[in-house]
Design an enzyme around this catalytic site. Structure first.
Site, PDB file in Angstrom:
ATOM      1  N   ASP A  52      61.298  79.832  86.048  1.00 26.81           N
ATOM      2  CA  ASP A  52      61.474  78.398  86.327  1.00 26.81           C
ATOM      3  C   ASP A  52      61.442  77.539  85.069  1.00 26.81           C
ATOM      4  OD1 ASP A  52      58.845  78.506  85.603  1.00 26.81           O
ATOM      5  OD2 ASP A  52      58.034  77.814  87.519  1.00 26.81           O
ATOM      6  N   GLY A  53      61.339  78.180  83.898  1.00 31.08           N
ATOM      7  CA  GLY A  53      61.376  77.424  82.643  1.00 31.08           C
ATOM      8  C   GLY A  53      60.005  77.054  82.101  1.00 31.08           C
ATOM      9  N   GLU A  54      58.945  77.309  82.884  1.00 36.61           N
ATOM     10  CA  GLU A  54      57.603  77.022  82.352  1.00 36.61           C
ATOM     11  C   GLU A  54      57.218  78.083  81.321  1.00 36.61           C
ATOM     12  OE1 GLU A  54      54.841  76.491  85.589  1.00 36.61           O
ATOM     13  OE2 GLU A  54      56.002  74.841  86.440  1.00 36.61           O
ATOM     14  N   ASP A  98      68.750  59.696  47.167  1.00 40.68           N
ATOM     15  CA  ASP A  98      68.343  58.328  47.533  1.00 40.68           C
ATOM     16  C   ASP A  98      66.991  58.015  46.904  1.00 40.68           C
ATOM     17  OD1 ASP A  98      66.453  59.681  49.042  1.00 40.68           O
ATOM     18  OD2 ASP A  98      67.560  59.472  50.907  1.00 40.68           O
ATOM     19  N   LYS A 122      71.531  55.339  48.503  1.00 42.22           N
ATOM     20  CA  LYS A 122      72.069  55.738  49.814  1.00 42.22           C
ATOM     21  C   LYS A 122      71.910  54.607  50.819  1.00 42.22           C
ATOM     22  CE  LYS A 122      69.766  58.656  52.814  1.00 42.22           C
ATOM     23  NZ  LYS A 122      69.248  59.944  53.276  1.00 42.22           N
ATOM     24  N   HIS A 150      57.379  58.398  54.050  1.00 39.30           N
ATOM     25  CA  HIS A 150      58.086  57.284  53.438  1.00 39.30           C
ATOM     26  C   HIS A 150      57.235  56.037  53.595  1.00 39.30           C
ATOM     27  CE1 HIS A 150      61.836  54.496  53.426  1.00 39.30           C
ATOM     28  NE2 HIS A 150      61.188  54.471  52.299  1.00 39.30           N
ATOM     29  N   ARG A 203      60.223  61.202  60.345  1.00 38.61           N
ATOM     30  CA  ARG A 203      61.164  60.180  59.878  1.00 38.61           C
ATOM     31  C   ARG A 203      61.170  58.940  60.770  1.00 38.61           C
ATOM     32  NH1 ARG A 203      66.462  63.682  58.775  1.00 38.61           N
ATOM     33  NH2 ARG A 203      65.654  64.849  60.549  1.00 38.61           N
ATOM     34  N   GLN A 204      60.712  59.099  62.012  1.00 39.46           N
ATOM     35  CA  GLN A 204      60.627  57.922  62.904  1.00 39.46           C
ATOM     36  C   GLN A 204      59.232  57.319  62.700  1.00 39.46           C
ATOM     37  OE1 GLN A 204      63.255  56.901  64.863  1.00 39.46           O
ATOM     38  NE2 GLN A 204      62.153  55.121  65.637  1.00 39.46           N
ATOM     39  N   ASP A 214      66.836  67.562  47.804  1.00 43.25           N
ATOM     40  CA  ASP A 214      66.343  66.667  48.859  1.00 43.25           C
ATOM     41  C   ASP A 214      65.249  67.390  49.629  1.00 43.25           C
ATOM     42  OD1 ASP A 214      66.140  64.368  50.327  1.00 43.25           O
ATOM     43  OD2 ASP A 214      68.174  64.430  51.148  1.00 43.25           O
TER      44      ASP A 214
HETATM   45  C1  R5P Z   1      65.719  60.977  54.328  1.00 40.35           C
HETATM   46  O1  R5P Z   1      65.608  60.042  53.591  1.00 40.35           O
HETATM   47  C2  R5P Z   1      65.523  62.381  53.870  1.00 40.35           C
HETATM   48  O2  R5P Z   1      64.928  62.448  52.629  1.00 40.35           O
HETATM   49  C3  R5P Z   1      66.811  63.161  53.871  1.00 40.35           C
HETATM   50  O3  R5P Z   1      67.692  62.615  52.900  1.00 40.35           O
HETATM   51  C4  R5P Z   1      67.471  63.112  55.196  1.00 40.35           C
HETATM   52  O4  R5P Z   1      66.539  63.385  56.196  1.00 40.35           O
HETATM   53  C5  R5P Z   1      68.603  64.101  55.300  1.00 40.35           C
HETATM   54  O5  R5P Z   1      69.160  64.011  56.568  1.00 40.35           O
HETATM   55  P1  R5P Z   1      70.667  64.407  56.809  1.00 40.35           P
HETATM   56  O6  R5P Z   1      70.840  65.815  56.324  1.00 40.35           O
HETATM   57  O7  R5P Z   1      70.841  64.289  58.290  1.00 40.35           O
HETATM   58  O8  R5P Z   1      71.514  63.433  56.060  1.00 40.35           O
END
Ligand code: R5P
Length: 299
Positions: A36-38, A168, A191, A129, A94-95, A218
């Site tokens: 059932d997905g559990e 960025d 960026k 960030h 990131r959020q 990155d």
């Molecule tokens: C955001 O500022 C992070 O440092 C990365 O640049 C970002 O998460 C990369 O995401 P994507 O590959 O979707 O551009």
């Protein structure tokens, strides 16, 4: 007592390596789905009065999270002395702000959820960030491993003529230390993100570095939109195809193939998320961070 390392599915290689390096026992467990997905979770190794170290990287986190929470709860229920989590890729960071009215500030809620389930956390270069440290959102000890020394070592060994480029301003925090460790110059681009998948990159003044190998660095490669835009901007200026280095190989929706097609000369990642581009093994650094949080094993 000897700590027990327990791998959530897909994390067996790192768990085995950590168990060896920590002198811990590699525990046995089972996680599967009912029809059932559990989720079904069972810990077969005795954890009573022992430190239990769960290993679970959390890219594509939602289906992985519930088994992890169930295993952490089971370990506590079975009277583990402490339950720790090694989570090399920490998602939802990131959020970190309510960008639009009504949005969930997921980084803080996610930290509350994990912090309630385990006693400590070790992760690698979380995307910080607007939060300056994990301590702002986690109420448990949260130890951060930095990949930069080993990325520098890789660059020194394989591309000692590198010119490092951060896509960025957020990348400045790690590109500067990677460049210093590798003994090579660097620059950071500008960026503007237009959407989940669309970014625009404008080049800084890179004059005088054209004879060096461009190396983009990155923290996360997710849709690869950022890397692809940076590769395109360099190409337009007549630079050689760059090497692309990411700490976390998320590679959403065919991003790896798209980045290669866009002209990356080589893609190199750390092993926080298992992927064919993993070249940089962080298990030694992770073991060091875990060692400071658990009672030592006999080995
Ligand atoms: C955001 O500022 C992070 O440092 C990365 O640049 C970002 O998460 C990369 O995401 P994507 O590959 O979707 O551009």
């Amino acid at each position: 007592m000897t700590p027990v390392v327990l791998a959530l599915p897909g994390n067996e290689v790192l768990a085995g390596s950590l168990a060896t390096q920590l002198g811990a026992e590699l525990g046995q467990s089972e996680c599967r789905r009912f029809p059932d997905g559990e989720s079904y979770v069972r810990i077969d190794t005795e954890v009573r009065d022992r430190d239990a170290i769960l290993v679970c990287t959390l890219d594509r986190p939602d289906p992985k999270l519930l088994p992890l929470l169930l295993m952490a709860a089971a370990a506590r229920d079975l009277r583990a002395a402490k339950v720790g989590l090694v989570c090399p890729y920490l998602p939802y960071m990131r959020q970190d702000k309510r960008f639009r009215p009504g949005e969930a500030v997921s980084s803080a809620y996610f930290a509350t959820l994990l912090g309630g389930a385990v006693d400590w956390l070790v992760t690698v270069d979380p995307h910080l960030h607007r939060h300056s440290s994990l301590g702002e959102i986690f109420s448990i000890p949260a130890s951060v491993v930095h990949a930069s020394p080993l990325i520098s070592a890789w660059i020194r060994e394989h591309r000692n003529d590198a010119f490092l480029i951060g896509p960025d301003s957020e990348s400045l925090q790690w590109i500067a230390s990677v460049a210093e460790g590798a003994g090579v110059p660097y620059a950071v681009l500008h960026k503007v993100r237009r959407g989940d998948r669309e970014v625009e990159i404008s080049l800084a003044d890179l004059a005088g570095q054209e004879r060096r190998t461009p190396v983009l660095v990155d923290d996360i490669i997710s849709t690869a939109g950022t890397m692809i835009a940076a590769v395109g901007a360099l190409k337009k200026r007549g630079w050689a195809p760059p090497v692309c280095i990411g700490v976390h190989a998320v590679f959403a929706e065919g991003a790896h193939a798209r980045l290669l097609a866009a002209g990356a000369a080589e893609i190199v990642t750390c092993d926080t998320i298992p992927h064919e581009t993993n070249r940089i093994d962080l298990s030694g650094l992770i073991a060091g961070a875990v060692r400071s949080l658990v009672a030592p094993g006999p080995g």
